[in-house]
Write an enzyme that holds these catalytic residues in place. Structure first.
Site, PDB file in Angstrom:
ATOM      1  N   ASP A 171       0.533  -1.103   0.372  1.00  0.00           N
ATOM      2  CA  ASP A 171       0.000  -0.064   0.376  1.00  0.00           C
ATOM      3  C   ASP A 171       0.587   1.481  -0.228  1.00  0.00           C
ATOM      4  OD1 ASP A 171      -1.654   1.901   0.333  1.00  0.00           O
ATOM      5  OD2 ASP A 171      -3.079   0.879   1.878  1.00  0.00           O
ATOM      6  N   THR A 199      -6.575  14.551 -13.626  1.00  0.00           N
ATOM      7  CA  THR A 199      -6.955  14.554 -14.343  1.00  0.00           C
ATOM      8  C   THR A 199      -7.581  15.650 -15.550  1.00  0.00           C
ATOM      9  OG1 THR A 199      -9.956  14.113 -14.276  1.00  0.00           O
ATOM     10  CG2 THR A 199      -8.859  14.145 -12.258  1.00  0.00           C
ATOM     11  N   SER A 207     -17.029  15.998  -8.865  1.00  0.00           N
ATOM     12  CA  SER A 207     -17.074  14.957  -7.862  1.00  0.00           C
ATOM     13  C   SER A 207     -15.429  15.303  -6.450  1.00  0.00           C
ATOM     14  CB  SER A 207     -16.886  13.494  -8.556  1.00  0.00           C
ATOM     15  OG  SER A 207     -15.485  13.740  -8.538  1.00  0.00           O
ATOM     16  N   TYR A 264     -13.610  12.681  -6.050  1.00  0.00           N
ATOM     17  CA  TYR A 264     -12.990  12.066  -6.747  1.00  0.00           C
ATOM     18  C   TYR A 264     -11.788  13.072  -7.382  1.00  0.00           C
ATOM     19  CZ  TYR A 264     -10.304  10.398 -11.019  1.00  0.00           C
ATOM     20  OH  TYR A 264      -8.794  10.614 -11.926  1.00  0.00           O
ATOM     21  N   HIS A 265     -12.702  13.215  -7.811  1.00  0.00           N
ATOM     22  CA  HIS A 265     -12.214  14.801  -9.220  1.00  0.00           C
ATOM     23  C   HIS A 265     -11.237  15.620  -8.092  1.00  0.00           C
ATOM     24  CE1 HIS A 265     -14.237  12.983 -12.168  1.00  0.00           C
ATOM     25  NE2 HIS A 265     -13.410  13.051 -13.110  1.00  0.00           N
ATOM     26  N   LYS A 269      -8.005  15.037  -7.055  1.00  0.00           N
ATOM     27  CA  LYS A 269      -6.655  16.060  -7.705  1.00  0.00           C
ATOM     28  C   LYS A 269      -6.081  16.711  -7.974  1.00  0.00           C
ATOM     29  CE  LYS A 269      -6.559  10.684 -10.324  1.00  0.00           C
ATOM     30  NZ  LYS A 269      -5.128  10.785  -9.750  1.00  0.00           N
ATOM     31  N   THR A 275     -26.888   4.506 -22.620  1.00  0.00           N
ATOM     32  CA  THR A 275     -27.490   5.464 -21.439  1.00  0.00           C
ATOM     33  C   THR A 275     -27.234   6.229 -21.743  1.00  0.00           C
ATOM     34  OG1 THR A 275     -26.680   3.926 -19.946  1.00  0.00           O
ATOM     35  CG2 THR A 275     -29.104   3.858 -19.989  1.00  0.00           C
ATOM     36  N   VAL A 276     -27.666   7.284 -22.275  1.00  0.00           N
ATOM     37  CA  VAL A 276     -27.727   9.178 -22.112  1.00  0.00           C
ATOM     38  C   VAL A 276     -27.622   9.999 -21.040  1.00  0.00           C
ATOM     39  CG1 VAL A 276     -27.298  11.331 -23.530  1.00  0.00           C
ATOM     40  CG2 VAL A 276     -26.543   8.986 -24.656  1.00  0.00           C
ATOM     41  N   TYR A 277     -26.758  10.228 -20.187  1.00  0.00           N
ATOM     42  CA  TYR A 277     -27.350  10.591 -18.902  1.00  0.00           C
ATOM     43  C   TYR A 277     -27.679  12.292 -19.403  1.00  0.00           C
ATOM     44  CZ  TYR A 277     -24.517   7.779 -16.109  1.00  0.00           C
ATOM     45  OH  TYR A 277     -24.146   6.123 -15.469  1.00  0.00           O
TER      46      TYR A 277
HETATM   47  N1  LIG Z   1      -8.504   6.003 -17.011  1.00  0.00           N
HETATM   48  C1  LIG Z   1      -9.106   6.938 -17.873  1.00  0.00           C
HETATM   49  O1  LIG Z   1     -10.044   6.914 -17.913  1.00  0.00           O
HETATM   50  C2  LIG Z   1      -7.978   8.282 -16.849  1.00  0.00           C
HETATM   51  C3  LIG Z   1      -8.327   8.997 -16.842  1.00  0.00           C
HETATM   52  C4  LIG Z   1      -7.573  10.239 -15.937  1.00  0.00           C
HETATM   53  C5  LIG Z   1      -7.553   9.456 -14.836  1.00  0.00           C
HETATM   54  N2  LIG Z   1      -6.474   8.640 -14.576  1.00  0.00           N
HETATM   55  C6  LIG Z   1      -5.862   8.242 -13.473  1.00  0.00           C
HETATM   56  O2  LIG Z   1      -4.517   7.460 -13.492  1.00  0.00           O
HETATM   57  C7  LIG Z   1      -4.714   6.515 -12.820  1.00  0.00           C
HETATM   58  C8  LIG Z   1      -4.943   5.269 -13.515  1.00  0.00           C
HETATM   59  O3  LIG Z   1      -6.088   5.039 -13.908  1.00  0.00           O
HETATM   60  P1  LIG Z   1      -6.562   3.382 -14.171  1.00  0.00           P
HETATM   61  O4  LIG Z   1      -7.336   4.139 -15.178  1.00  0.00           O
HETATM   62  O5  LIG Z   1      -5.573   3.378 -14.656  1.00  0.00           O
HETATM   63  O6  LIG Z   1      -7.470   3.117 -12.716  1.00  0.00           O
HETATM   64  P2  LIG Z   1      -6.827   2.382 -11.895  1.00  0.00           P
HETATM   65  O7  LIG Z   1      -7.708   2.054 -10.973  1.00  0.00           O
HETATM   66  O8  LIG Z   1      -7.158   0.697 -12.977  1.00  0.00           O
HETATM   67  O9  LIG Z   1      -5.527   1.972 -11.958  1.00  0.00           O
HETATM   68  C9  LIG Z   1      -5.031   2.393 -10.314  1.00  0.00           C
HETATM   69  C10 LIG Z   1      -4.654   1.301  -9.413  1.00  0.00           C
HETATM   70  O10 LIG Z   1      -3.501   1.637  -8.185  1.00  0.00           O
HETATM   71  C11 LIG Z   1      -3.842   0.802  -7.314  1.00  0.00           C
HETATM   72  N3  LIG Z   1      -4.354   1.383  -6.064  1.00  0.00           N
HETATM   73  C12 LIG Z   1      -5.070   2.275  -5.768  1.00  0.00           C
HETATM   74  N4  LIG Z   1      -4.799   3.098  -4.617  1.00  0.00           N
HETATM   75  C13 LIG Z   1      -3.844   2.347  -4.395  1.00  0.00           C
HETATM   76  C14 LIG Z   1      -2.111   2.313  -2.998  1.00  0.00           C
HETATM   77  N5  LIG Z   1      -3.095   3.616  -1.930  1.00  0.00           N
HETATM   78  N6  LIG Z   1      -1.290   1.425  -3.055  1.00  0.00           N
HETATM   79  C15 LIG Z   1      -0.920   1.014  -4.040  1.00  0.00           C
HETATM   80  N7  LIG Z   1      -1.611   0.646  -4.944  1.00  0.00           N
HETATM   81  C16 LIG Z   1      -3.180   1.695  -4.997  1.00  0.00           C
HETATM   82  C17 LIG Z   1      -5.281   0.187  -7.670  1.00  0.00           C
HETATM   83  O11 LIG Z   1      -5.724  -1.002  -7.123  1.00  0.00           O
HETATM   84  C18 LIG Z   1      -5.374   0.071  -8.898  1.00  0.00           C
HETATM   85  O12 LIG Z   1      -4.352  -1.309  -9.540  1.00  0.00           O
HETATM   86  C19 LIG Z   1      -5.712   6.840 -11.483  1.00  0.00           C
HETATM   87  O13 LIG Z   1      -4.682   8.532 -10.851  1.00  0.00           O
HETATM   88  C20 LIG Z   1      -6.993   7.951 -12.694  1.00  0.00           C
HETATM   89  O14 LIG Z   1      -7.288   8.917 -11.733  1.00  0.00           O
HETATM   90  C21 LIG Z   1      -7.334   7.883 -14.914  1.00  0.00           C
END
Ligand SMILES: NC(=O)c1ccc[n+]([C@@H]2O[C@H](COP(=O)([O-])OP(=O)(O)OC[C@H]3O[C@@H](n4cnc5c(N)ncnc54)[C@H](O)[C@@H]3O)[C@@H](O)[C@H]2O)c1
Length: 382
Positions: A74, A144, A179, A181-182, A185, A253-255
């Site tokens: 972690d 993001t 959100s 989450y955002h 970031k 499904t379009v929001y």
């Molecule tokens: N996929 C997208 O469309 C997208 C778009 C914009 C930003 N992002 C950002 O890119 C990053 C990767 O996105 P993703 O789609 O691959 O997500 P994902 O959830 O598939 O990958 C993130 C990985 O990080 C691991 N993780 C999370 N917290 C952890 C911790 N404390 N210690 C160890 N591992 C941890 C999770 O288990 C997961 O495998 C994220 O930060 C996400 O916010 C993704």
């Protein structure tokens, strides 16, 4: 280069680890399977099963002869992360390790708190591990495009010049996320900017739009190396949900009105962007912000495209507007700048009908595993 990938089991992390390794770099992938755990708890499992990280790495090594180091743990555990950074001595850290679902972060107190705590603590621990053990290391952090929201003016690339009462200065572009989450970031960006300003770290913050696609040079070597593909309302992006709805022959499904416009990119371009960022590190004491997407679409345009391609493949695809579970503008101005990565050399793979057809073909091969109840919104912004 020695590249540490945090979140190496994730949708983007695993393909990134393979791509860096195949390009000749030393790679260590770290994950604690948070994504798999939340998916299990919320009935949001991926469409195709993905082997665990050590098994994927072993298969990749059998196929290519190239070893990817793996560390399961972690990033919020300071001792663990600090130990990995001290031992591996990375020159670049790609930090993906966050809870990335907006709907999950909006379920209630526990999920909001878990998202806030995980994302901020992981970023904070990355900063401190670098300060203590790898001071010159380049942190490549995934932000993001959602940090900016949808302001009624052009979105600049991270920074804006403001003239005020006859004087002017440069600031982080105003951010107003939609959100929790955002919002984590946005807070990450502020945290990084503080440590860059005061401690002289070297950071690239990539404001990425939603990513689509399952095909990369390395993922195509074996179906078991494919990135994870979620299509539910918690982890599935709008593109994935539409593809699965088309394959399952239920309406897309379009929001709400469907005018929500965002910048999208192919997973192949995410890999290019990360490689370009790593190859061109910013100076110490610089926070470089790049907007990472290649083209913009409204939700309606995506639905039309998936329906057109699906119908061309013999499916009967309908589109339905449903009550929007989110609080967001459904019609708005959207004009974000995205020059920086193009200037570094990004050559976009655009969302052509052929690209949509290839993704839909992959989903159709797994059509018997689709659980349609997972797709419609189960979480509402209250
Ligand atoms: N996929 C997208 O469309 C997208 C778009 C914009 C930003 N992002 C950002 O890119 C990053 C990767 O996105 P993703 O789609 O691959 O997500 P994902 O959830 O598939 O990958 C993130 C990985 O990080 C691991 N993780 C999370 N917290 C952890 C911790 N404390 N210690 C160890 N591992 C941890 C999770 O288990 C997961 O495998 C994220 O930060 C996400 O916010 C993704």
């Amino acid at each position: 280069m020695r590249v540490l990938i945090l979140g190496g089991d994730g949708y983007l992390g695993w393909p990134t680890a393979m791509a860096f390794r195949r390009a000749g770099h030393e790679v260590c992938a770290v994950d604690n399977y948070l994504r798999r755990r939340i998916a299990g708890e919320t009935n949001s499992d991926a469409l195709m099963s993905n082997p665990l990280l050590p098994e994927r790495a072993a298969l990749f090594e059998r196929l290519t002869g190239l070893k990817i180091e793996v560390a399961i743990g972690d990033c919020c555990d300071r001792g663990f992360l600090s130990g990995v950074v001290q031992k591996f001595a990375p020159e670049a850290i790609v930090h993906y390790a966050e809870q990335p679902s907006a709907p999950y972060s909006m379920i209630g107190y526990d999920e909001a708190r878990a998202t806030l705590s995980n994302n901020l603590t992981a970023t904070f621990n990355v900063v401190w591990a670098v300060l203590e053990h790898a001071r010159d290391c380049h942190i490549i952090k995934l932000g993001t495009m959602g940090e900016y929201g949808t302001p009624n003016i052009d979105i600049e690339e991270g920074w804006i010049e403001i003239a005020h009462k006859g004087r002017s200065d440069k600031f982080l572009y105003p951010r107003q996320a939609g959100s929790l989450y955002h919002t984590t970031k946005v807070l990450d960006t502020d945290l990084l900017w503080f440590y860059v300003r005061i401690y002289g770290l070297r950071v690239t913050d990539l404001m990425q739009g939603p990513v689509y696609g399952l095909s990369t040079d390395e993922a195509d070597l074996d179906p078991q190396l494919m990135p994870n593909f979620h299509y539910d309302d918690i982890f599935g992006t709008v593109v994935n949900r539409f593809l699965v709805q088309a394959a399952a022959q239920v309406p897309l499904t379009v929001y709400g009105k469907g005018g929500q416009t965002r910048g999208y990119l192919n997973i192949r371009d995410t890999l290019q962007c990360i490689a370009l960022a790593a190859a061109h590190p910013p100076a110490r004491g610089e926070l470089r912000i790049l907007n990472q997407f290649t083209e913009t679409f409204s939700v309606n345009q995506l639905a039309e495209r998936v329906a057109r391609v699906g119908n061309g493949m013999g499916l009967a695809v309908a589109v339905e507007s449903i009550d929007n579970p989110r609080k967001e503008l459904e019609e708005h101005y959207y004009n974000p700048v995205h020059r920086g990565l193009a200037e570094l050399g990004l050559k976009p793979h655009l969302m052509t009908d052929d690209v949509v057809a290839a993704m839909l073909g992959e989903v159709l091969r797994h059509r018997n595993r689709i659980v349609v109840e997972r797709i419609r919104p189960r979480v509402r912004w209250r």
